[in-house]
Design a protein around this motif. Structure first.
Motif, PDB file in Angstrom:
ATOM      1  N   LEU A 168      -3.759   6.295   4.499  1.00 47.85           N
ATOM      2  CA  LEU A 168      -3.018   5.837   3.322  1.00 47.85           C
ATOM      3  C   LEU A 168      -3.544   4.496   2.826  1.00 47.85           C
ATOM      4  N   VAL A 169      -3.755   3.566   3.750  1.00 49.45           N
ATOM      5  CA  VAL A 169      -4.270   2.242   3.360  1.00 49.45           C
ATOM      6  C   VAL A 169      -5.655   2.387   2.742  1.00 49.45           C
ATOM      7  N   ALA A 170      -6.516   3.171   3.372  1.00 49.34           N
ATOM      8  CA  ALA A 170      -7.871   3.368   2.851  1.00 49.34           C
ATOM      9  C   ALA A 170      -7.857   4.052   1.492  1.00 49.34           C
ATOM     10  N   SER A 174      -8.628   1.951  -1.886  1.00 48.58           N
ATOM     11  CA  SER A 174      -9.780   2.385  -2.679  1.00 48.58           C
ATOM     12  C   SER A 174      -9.399   2.583  -4.140  1.00 48.58           C
ATOM     13  N   LEU A 175      -8.238   3.202  -4.365  1.00 48.48           N
ATOM     14  CA  LEU A 175      -7.785   3.417  -5.741  1.00 48.48           C
ATOM     15  C   LEU A 175      -7.542   2.086  -6.445  1.00 48.48           C
ATOM     16  N   PHE A 176      -7.003   1.100  -5.717  1.00 48.62           N
ATOM     17  CA  PHE A 176      -6.790  -0.232  -6.278  1.00 48.62           C
ATOM     18  C   PHE A 176      -8.108  -0.833  -6.765  1.00 48.62           C
ATOM     19  N   ALA A 214      -1.172   1.040  -6.969  1.00 44.30           N
ATOM     20  CA  ALA A 214      -2.013   1.226  -5.789  1.00 44.30           C
ATOM     21  C   ALA A 214      -1.913   0.033  -4.843  1.00 44.30           C
ATOM     22  N   ALA A 215      -1.866  -1.170  -5.400  1.00 41.06           N
ATOM     23  CA  ALA A 215      -1.739  -2.369  -4.574  1.00 41.06           C
ATOM     24  C   ALA A 215      -0.412  -2.377  -3.822  1.00 41.06           C
ATOM     25  N   ALA A 216       0.665  -1.991  -4.493  1.00 41.71           N
ATOM     26  CA  ALA A 216       1.987  -1.975  -3.856  1.00 41.71           C
ATOM     27  C   ALA A 216       2.029  -0.973  -2.707  1.00 41.71           C
ATOM     28  N   LEU A 249      -5.715  -9.453  -0.978  1.00 39.46           N
ATOM     29  CA  LEU A 249      -5.516  -8.493  -2.066  1.00 39.46           C
ATOM     30  C   LEU A 249      -5.097  -9.208  -3.351  1.00 39.46           C
ATOM     31  N   LEU A 250      -4.208 -10.197  -3.217  1.00 40.47           N
ATOM     32  CA  LEU A 250      -3.760 -10.944  -4.392  1.00 40.47           C
ATOM     33  C   LEU A 250      -4.885 -11.797  -4.972  1.00 40.47           C
TER      34      LEU A 250
END
Length: 292
Positions: A168-170, A174-176, A214-216, A249-250
């Motif tokens: 899920l994280v990957a 990736s989508l982010f 995606a980030a959330a 990420l931010l």
């Protein structure tokens, strides 16, 4: 320089060495699983890295051969060897085939499952280059799948299980990155430049929604994963790693928001603060995994 040397140099440039850094993702699954880094594991991971580098290079060569006309209208892509006339289309396609064969051969030598992962990557990326890159949403998913398959490759190469949280994280991480890449492209060249057909469909607000969503999900999945893999004794280093993960990420999202993440690897390489945050996350996460 002689013509063969110029051709070899043009081929090397078309394989986009700067983007080879993406293939470091093959380390993700073995690191997350806390594998013992013995000679066999190191050879498998290094082999996976080079196999994916060859596979990705094959796709870059094919993509530039097919997209040469569109690339000539792009302010940066027009400088690519095929678009600039430094490398012939037929030569680029031939080099692409050679790289694909070498990638599959190396993948087979490392592990049969790795070879299958590479085959899936090559098939979906060829479909993307030939047709699916013109299909909105599907294009985002396929490019994101390329990142995900890199992460999976390292796991299958050393035969470690891939948890649902890792996937899920990957996937959403990736989508982010991919949605951020498209957002940056839209900000920099606009929708009417003719450089990418899907940019005529996407709006800034839509892509902002995608990368925000995606980030959330990435942060949520990582946080749940971090608490799940903790053994509950001593300092919960996995939980501590959530802080630098979110900060990184931010920090990357700042580049996305300003339209500076058109090339994710360049966005990372030119931001020393992001690199420090990433290193801090890696150290904390590794301590948590290998001290438990």
């Amino acid at each position: 320089m002689s013509s063969p040397v110029r051709t070899a140099y043009a081929i090397a440039r078309t394989t986009r060495p700067r983007q080879w850094t993406k293939n470091v993702l093959v380390v993700a699954a073995p690191l997350a699983a806390g594998v013992e880094w013995n000679r066999g594991t190191i050879l498998a991971v290094v082999g996976s890295f080079f196999a994916f580098t060859l596979a990705a290079s094959s796709i870059y060569l094919l993509n530039d051969a097919i997209d040469a006309e569109d690339d000539r209208r792009h302010p940066r892509k027009r400088l690519r060897p095929v678009a600039a006339g430094e490398l012939g289309t037929r030569t680029a396609v031939l080099a692409s085939v050679v790289c694909a064969v070498l990638a599959m051969s190396l993948g087979w030598l490392v592990d049969r499952d790795l070879a299958m992962t590479l085959a899936v990557y090559l098939v979906i990326q060829i479909l993307y280059v030939v047709w699916l890159k013109e299909q909105p949403v599907i294009d985002l998913s396929i490019v994101a799948a390329g990142f995900l398959l890199r992460a999976i490759a390292g796991g299958v190469a050393v035969d470690v299980p891939l948890s649902q949280w890792f996937l899920l994280v990957a996937s959403f991480g990736s989508l982010f990155m991919v949605a951020g890449k498209r957002y940056s492209e839209l900000r920099s060249v606009g929708s009417g430049a003719g450089t990418r057909r899907t940019l005529e469909v996407y709006s800034e607000s839509y892509l902002r929604f995608v990368w925000s969503l995606a980030a959330a999900i990435t942060i949520t999945a990582y946080s749940l994963w971090a608490f799940e893999i903790s053994d509950g004794s001593g300092i919960n280093w996995q939980a501590v790693s959530i802080a630098p993960f979110v900060m990184g990420l931010l920090r990357y999202a700042v580049d996305v928001d300003h339209g500076l993440a058109g090339e994710p690897e360049e966005a990372v390489l030119r931001d020393p603060v992001l690199q420090i945050i990433g290193l801090a996350w890696l150290v904390v996460f590794a301590v948590g995994v290998y001290s438990s």
